[in-house]
Design a protein around this motif. Structure first.
Motif, PDB file in Angstrom:
ATOM      1  N   CYS A 320     -57.937   7.014  -6.286  1.00 35.93           N
ATOM      2  CA  CYS A 320     -57.699   5.189  -5.907  1.00 35.93           C
ATOM      3  C   CYS A 320     -57.087   5.379  -4.561  1.00 35.93           C
ATOM      4  O   CYS A 320     -57.018   4.381  -3.823  1.00 35.93           O
ATOM      5  N   GLU A 321     -55.963   6.111  -4.919  1.00 32.02           N
ATOM      6  CA  GLU A 321     -54.342   5.921  -3.836  1.00 32.02           C
ATOM      7  C   GLU A 321     -55.400   6.389  -2.336  1.00 32.02           C
ATOM      8  O   GLU A 321     -54.874   6.120  -0.548  1.00 32.02           O
ATOM      9  N   GLN A 322     -56.353   7.167  -2.160  1.00 30.20           N
ATOM     10  CA  GLN A 322     -56.817   8.010  -1.087  1.00 30.20           C
ATOM     11  C   GLN A 322     -57.961   6.750  -0.129  1.00 30.20           C
ATOM     12  O   GLN A 322     -57.954   7.076   0.887  1.00 30.20           O
ATOM     13  N   PHE A 323     -58.363   5.669  -0.602  1.00 30.03           N
ATOM     14  CA  PHE A 323     -59.343   4.706  -0.336  1.00 30.03           C
ATOM     15  C   PHE A 323     -58.411   3.171   0.057  1.00 30.03           C
ATOM     16  O   PHE A 323     -57.777   2.897  -1.443  1.00 30.03           O
ATOM     17  N   PRO A 324     -58.190   2.403   1.220  1.00 34.61           N
ATOM     18  CA  PRO A 324     -58.213   1.313   1.139  1.00 34.61           C
ATOM     19  C   PRO A 324     -58.795   0.613   0.487  1.00 34.61           C
ATOM     20  O   PRO A 324     -58.211  -0.505  -0.212  1.00 34.61           O
ATOM     21  N   GLN A 325     -59.823   0.683  -0.207  1.00 37.95           N
ATOM     22  CA  GLN A 325     -60.392  -0.641  -1.117  1.00 37.95           C
ATOM     23  C   GLN A 325     -60.081  -0.118  -2.225  1.00 37.95           C
ATOM     24  O   GLN A 325     -59.888  -1.483  -3.505  1.00 37.95           O
ATOM     25  N   SER A 326     -59.861   0.570  -3.334  1.00 32.62           N
ATOM     26  CA  SER A 326     -58.906   0.849  -4.402  1.00 32.62           C
ATOM     27  C   SER A 326     -57.890   1.147  -4.276  1.00 32.62           C
ATOM     28  O   SER A 326     -57.379   1.253  -5.709  1.00 32.62           O
TER      29      SER A 326
END
Length: 350
Positions: A320-326
């Motif tokens: 989740c940290e790697q994607f802005p949406q999550s």
């Protein structure tokens, strides 16, 4: 607005179906999850060996070392359990006398229902419980064999999978690879601190039980060491069992209470101070999220779920940290407070 609602609904459906599949096909997903966790931990060893040895030889050595470590730990736990089982068998009369005495004392206080419970909670029940545990340990052999098969196959394909993700996935693949690398580092840090805490707990429990004159002090130390790998549930069991057996050995509730309070203090200090002190900078996971993960995956997969629940949580939050949406999910589940706003910069801007 409608597209956002649609994405949220689709995400919830995917999550629900994934959880349902994990529950229904646990026989496959459980060993696969443990194998991925093991790959993340032992991959540095495999990578280092491949620089000096052929890939096949490096794989055999890595899997062999992993098997030796697991077998050694399992044999230690089996030894501790066998010591407790033998002691229980040799002291059947003592246990039965304590249970009967307790039941009569309760009946003298007009607590007949509790007396009935005490009559049923007898040595035969305890022996059956240990026999059930022993039978379930036999199924661990097949479970472990499947894990090692997944482990060997996975170690051969780590580089291939990483290259394919970068080639096919584009930016998303790069982020997934970065998440896998970051999660692997967190796993190793987690296991290092967990092992150090388990060793420290086992030594303290052994020393304290020996100081109190309790029998099986070494066995209680080994059992505490092993159960400490199961967050929350393991330390609770490792605290209650020595207290109960201390009461059975001495017949003194003061001794049992002393053991219970002392071991509770030890578990609290190590679990609430020592481990967070060394893992906070790396993991930064909310304690509530950790407790929820342990019981949630324990509900889905039983005892194996309580062991692998926290690593699964770490992996999910790292992705989740790697994607802005999550990213908001990782920030919500983090134990770190948000950074304080820069008042000076705001004043200058004003």
């Amino acid at each position: 607005m409608e597209s956002t609602i649609t994405r949220v609904a689709a995400t919830m459906i995917v999550v629900f179906l994934s959880i349902f599949a994990a529950y229904q096909v646990a026989a496959v997903f459980e060993p696969a999850a443990f194998a991925l966790f093991a790959i993340a931990i032992v991959w540095p060893l495999q990578k280092a060996l491949e620089t000096k040895l052929p890939a096949g030889v490096a794989l055999l050595l890595t899997v062999g070392v992993t098997i030796v470590v697991i077998v050694k730990l399992t044999s230690m736990v089996a030894w501790g359990g066998s010591q407790v089982g033998q002691w229980l068998t040799l002291n059947l009369d003592r246990f039965q006398a304590l249970y009967i005495s307790w039941a009569r004392w309760l009946e003298a206080k007009d607590l007949y229902i509790a007396g009935t419970i005490a009559d049923r909670f007898n040595v035969v029940w305890m022996l059956r419980m240990f026999q059930t545990v022993a039978l379930r340990l036999n199924s661990v052999i097949g479970f472990s064999l499947l894990i090692f098969i997944f482990l060997a196959m996975g170690l051969l394909e780590v580089r291939v999978v990483g290259a394919n993700l970068r080639s096919v996935g584009g930016p998303t693949g790069e982020r997934l690879v970065a998440a896998a690398i970051s999660a692997s580092r967190k796993f190793r840090r987690y296991m290092l601190v967990r092992t150090a805490a388990s060793v420290l707990t086992g030594l303290i429990v052994w020393a304290f039980c020996a100081f109190m004159g309790l029998e099986l002090a070494a066995a209680w130390g080994v059992i505490s060491f092993a159960l400490n790998y199961i967050p929350f549930i393991g330390p609770l069991i490792a605290t209650i069992l020595p207290a109960l057996f201390g009461f059975a050995q001495t017949g003194s509730w003061e001794t049992a209470l002393t053991v219970l309070l002392a071991l509770t203090f030890v578990q609290f200090m190590i679990g609430s101070y020592f481990e967070p002190l060394f893992t906070a900078k790396t993991l930064s996971v909310s304690p509530f999220a950790v407790v929820f993960a342990v019981f949630f995956w324990g509900f889905l997969w039983g005892l194996p779920g309580t062991v692998i629940g926290v690593p699964i949580l770490i992996a999910v939050l790292t992705v989740c940290e790697q994607f802005p949406q999550s990213r908001w999910i990782a920030e919500l589940m983090s134990s770190k407070p948000p950074p304080a706003p820069d008042r000076t910069a705001e004043a200058r801007a004003a």
